[in-house]
Design a protein around this motif. Structure first.
Motif, short mmCIF file in Angstrom:
data_model
loop_
_atom_site.label_atom_id
_atom_site.label_comp_id
_atom_site.label_asym_id
_atom_site.label_seq_id
_atom_site.Cartn_x
_atom_site.Cartn_y
_atom_site.Cartn_z
N THR A 61 0.84 -1.19 0.00
CA THR A 61 0.00 0.00 0.00
C THR A 61 0.88 1.25 0.00
O THR A 61 2.08 1.21 0.31
CB THR A 61 -0.90 0.04 1.23
OG1 THR A 61 -0.08 0.14 2.41
CG2 THR A 61 -1.76 -1.21 1.33
N GLU A 62 0.26 2.38 -0.29
CA GLU A 62 1.00 3.66 -0.26
C GLU A 62 1.56 3.91 1.13
O GLU A 62 2.70 4.39 1.28
CB GLU A 62 0.09 4.80 -0.69
CG GLU A 62 0.78 6.15 -0.73
CD GLU A 62 -0.15 7.27 -1.15
OE1 GLU A 62 0.32 8.43 -1.17
OE2 GLU A 62 -1.32 7.00 -1.45
N LEU A 79 7.39 -1.13 -10.63
CA LEU A 79 5.98 -1.18 -10.97
C LEU A 79 5.19 -1.28 -9.67
O LEU A 79 5.29 -2.28 -8.95
CB LEU A 79 5.69 -2.40 -11.85
CG LEU A 79 4.22 -2.68 -12.18
CD1 LEU A 79 3.62 -1.54 -12.99
CD2 LEU A 79 4.07 -4.01 -12.91
N VAL A 80 4.45 -0.24 -9.33
CA VAL A 80 3.61 -0.25 -8.13
C VAL A 80 2.30 -0.94 -8.46
O VAL A 80 1.61 -0.54 -9.40
CB VAL A 80 3.37 1.18 -7.61
CG1 VAL A 80 2.36 1.16 -6.47
CG2 VAL A 80 4.68 1.81 -7.16
N ALA A 81 1.99 -1.98 -7.71
CA ALA A 81 0.78 -2.77 -7.97
C ALA A 81 0.08 -3.02 -6.64
O ALA A 81 0.08 -4.12 -6.10
CB ALA A 81 1.15 -4.09 -8.64
N ASP A 82 -0.52 -1.97 -6.09
CA ASP A 82 -1.15 -2.02 -4.77
C ASP A 82 -2.44 -2.83 -4.83
O ASP A 82 -3.50 -2.29 -5.13
CB ASP A 82 -1.41 -0.61 -4.26
CG ASP A 82 -2.08 -0.57 -2.90
OD1 ASP A 82 -2.35 -1.64 -2.33
OD2 ASP A 82 -2.31 0.55 -2.39
N VAL A 83 -2.36 -4.10 -4.50
CA VAL A 83 -3.53 -4.96 -4.64
C VAL A 83 -4.56 -4.72 -3.54
O VAL A 83 -5.70 -5.19 -3.65
CB VAL A 83 -3.12 -6.45 -4.67
CG1 VAL A 83 -2.21 -6.71 -5.86
CG2 VAL A 83 -2.45 -6.89 -3.38
N LEU A 84 -4.19 -4.01 -2.48
CA LEU A 84 -5.13 -3.74 -1.39
C LEU A 84 -5.67 -2.31 -1.42
O LEU A 84 -6.31 -1.88 -0.46
CB LEU A 84 -4.45 -4.00 -0.03
CG LEU A 84 -4.04 -5.44 0.26
CD1 LEU A 84 -3.36 -5.53 1.62
CD2 LEU A 84 -5.25 -6.37 0.22
N ALA A 85 -5.45 -1.59 -2.50
CA ALA A 85 -5.87 -0.19 -2.55
C ALA A 85 -7.35 -0.01 -2.28
O ALA A 85 -7.77 0.98 -1.66
CB ALA A 85 -5.51 0.41 -3.92
N LEU A 88 -8.38 0.73 1.30
CA LEU A 88 -8.12 2.05 1.89
C LEU A 88 -9.35 2.95 1.80
O LEU A 88 -9.61 3.76 2.69
CB LEU A 88 -6.94 2.71 1.18
CG LEU A 88 -5.58 2.05 1.44
CD1 LEU A 88 -4.49 2.76 0.65
CD2 LEU A 88 -5.25 2.05 2.92
N THR A 89 -10.12 2.82 0.73
CA THR A 89 -11.31 3.65 0.59
C THR A 89 -12.37 3.31 1.62
O THR A 89 -13.19 4.14 1.98
CB THR A 89 -11.91 3.50 -0.83
OG1 THR A 89 -12.27 2.13 -1.04
CG2 THR A 89 -10.90 3.90 -1.88
N SER A 90 -12.33 2.08 2.13
CA SER A 90 -13.31 1.68 3.14
C SER A 90 -12.77 1.80 4.55
O SER A 90 -13.49 1.60 5.52
CB SER A 90 -13.75 0.22 2.90
OG SER A 90 -12.65 -0.66 3.06
N LEU A 93 -8.12 -1.61 6.37
CA LEU A 93 -6.90 -2.23 5.85
C LEU A 93 -6.65 -3.55 6.57
O LEU A 93 -6.62 -3.62 7.79
CB LEU A 93 -5.71 -1.30 6.05
CG LEU A 93 -4.45 -1.61 5.25
CD1 LEU A 93 -4.73 -1.56 3.76
CD2 LEU A 93 -3.35 -0.64 5.62
N PRO A 94 -6.46 -4.65 5.83
CA PRO A 94 -6.29 -5.96 6.45
C PRO A 94 -5.01 -6.06 7.28
O PRO A 94 -4.05 -5.31 7.08
CB PRO A 94 -6.22 -6.91 5.24
CG PRO A 94 -6.78 -6.16 4.10
CD PRO A 94 -6.48 -4.73 4.36
N ALA A 95 -5.01 -7.03 8.17
CA ALA A 95 -3.83 -7.27 9.01
C ALA A 95 -2.60 -7.59 8.18
O ALA A 95 -1.47 -7.33 8.60
CB ALA A 95 -4.12 -8.40 10.01
N ALA A 96 -2.79 -8.17 6.99
CA ALA A 96 -1.66 -8.51 6.13
C ALA A 96 -0.81 -7.30 5.79
O ALA A 96 0.38 -7.43 5.49
CB ALA A 96 -2.17 -9.17 4.85
N ALA A 97 -1.41 -6.09 5.82
CA ALA A 97 -0.68 -4.87 5.53
C ALA A 97 -0.34 -4.08 6.79
O ALA A 97 0.18 -2.97 6.70
CB ALA A 97 -1.51 -3.98 4.59
#
Length: 266
Positions: A61-62, A79-85, A88-90, A93-97
């Motif tokens: 994430t950012e 290459l930024v590939a934020d799969v959990l982005a 963030l809008t909700s 953020l999961p514990a994995a991050a």
């Protein structure tokens, strides 16, 4: 799947030598995985320098990237590939991050993840790796990058290099035709390295009264996590092939290029 004895990068592994049907294997030195690269120092780490990494795919994430930016040699493409982005809008953020945050506060961890909820929440996160728009964009971009011969050796990573990175490796090995046993073995092989990397945090967590079961669920991976993602693929798309082609948007021609780059005789 070969562990690389790096001193400045945790959980560094080469997918090379993973067995494939017909006696073939994954080509070494092309697709590598790891934890975050905040301490990467090729000058002090010959094992890393020898890899000749040209492209880094960052699944973090950012917030994670700001807190611990990658240290990369000049000329490496990122290459930024934020799969959990989408999380963030909700605001969820999961514990994995949030591994360090979770392991830094046993009381909060118990409220959020106690009573078996840690496993359930990680399973939900793995389902999100399959279902969310941001994950679709991130994993699709990752595969398209591997289809480009000009990308050179590609290193892909998140923070611990186990969940977001683990699903990326699973999808890639599926594309290459690896069977379930080989994929699962590769997926689970990171546990020792991740637990070693996070051992000081886990020890501090348990010393403050944190539940060891929560710590193990947070810093490790289990077959159940992977099964949750597979179930989501089956439920939504019917097969990994359709998931890759129709949802991730990776055409058959790109899949063939990936296979040409990564499949070889042993």
């Amino acid at each position: 799947m070969t562990a690389i004895p790096a001193t400045t990068v945790a959980n560094l592994r080469d997918l090379g030598a993973t067995p494939l049907p017909g006696g073939r294997v994954v080509r070494s030195g092309v697709a590598l995985r790891s934890g975050q690269l905040a301490r990467l120092d090729p000058a002090a780490d010959p094992a890393v320098a020898a890899l000749g990494i040209r492209t880094v795919v960052d699944f973090r994430t950012e917030q994670e990237r700001r807190a611990r930016p990658d240290h990369l040699p000049p000329g490496v493409r990122v290459l930024v590939a934020d799969v959990l982005a989408d999380f963030l809008t909700s605001g969820t953020l999961p514990a994995a991050a949030r591994l360090r945050e979770v392991l830094g506060d046993p009381a909060s961890a118990e409220r959020e993840l106690g009573g078996g909820r840690a496993h359930a929440m990680f399973a939900d996160t793995y389902r999100a790796f399959v279902s969310t728009e941001s994950a679709r964009d991130g994993y699709g971009a990752f595969l398209r990058e591997l289809a480009d011969p000009g990308s050179g050796p590609v290193l892909f990573h998140c923070t611990a290099g186990k969940d977001r990175t683990g699903w990326a490796a699973t999808v890639l090995l599926s594309v290459l035709g690896a069977d379930e046993a080989a994929i699962t073995a590769e997926y689970l092989s990171v546990n020792a390295a991740v637990r070693q990397a996070f051992a000081p945090l886990v020890e501090g967590f348990t010393a403050q009264g944190g539940d060891p079961e929560i710590a193990l669920a947070v810093v490790g991976v289990t077959p159940d996590y992977l099964a949750a993602a597979y179930d989501e693929v089956t439920r939504r798309h019917g097969s990994m092939e359709r998931y890759v082609r129709e949802w991730l948007g990776v055409p058959d021609e790109a899949v063939e290029r990936i296979r040409e780059r990564l499949v070889t005789a042993p």
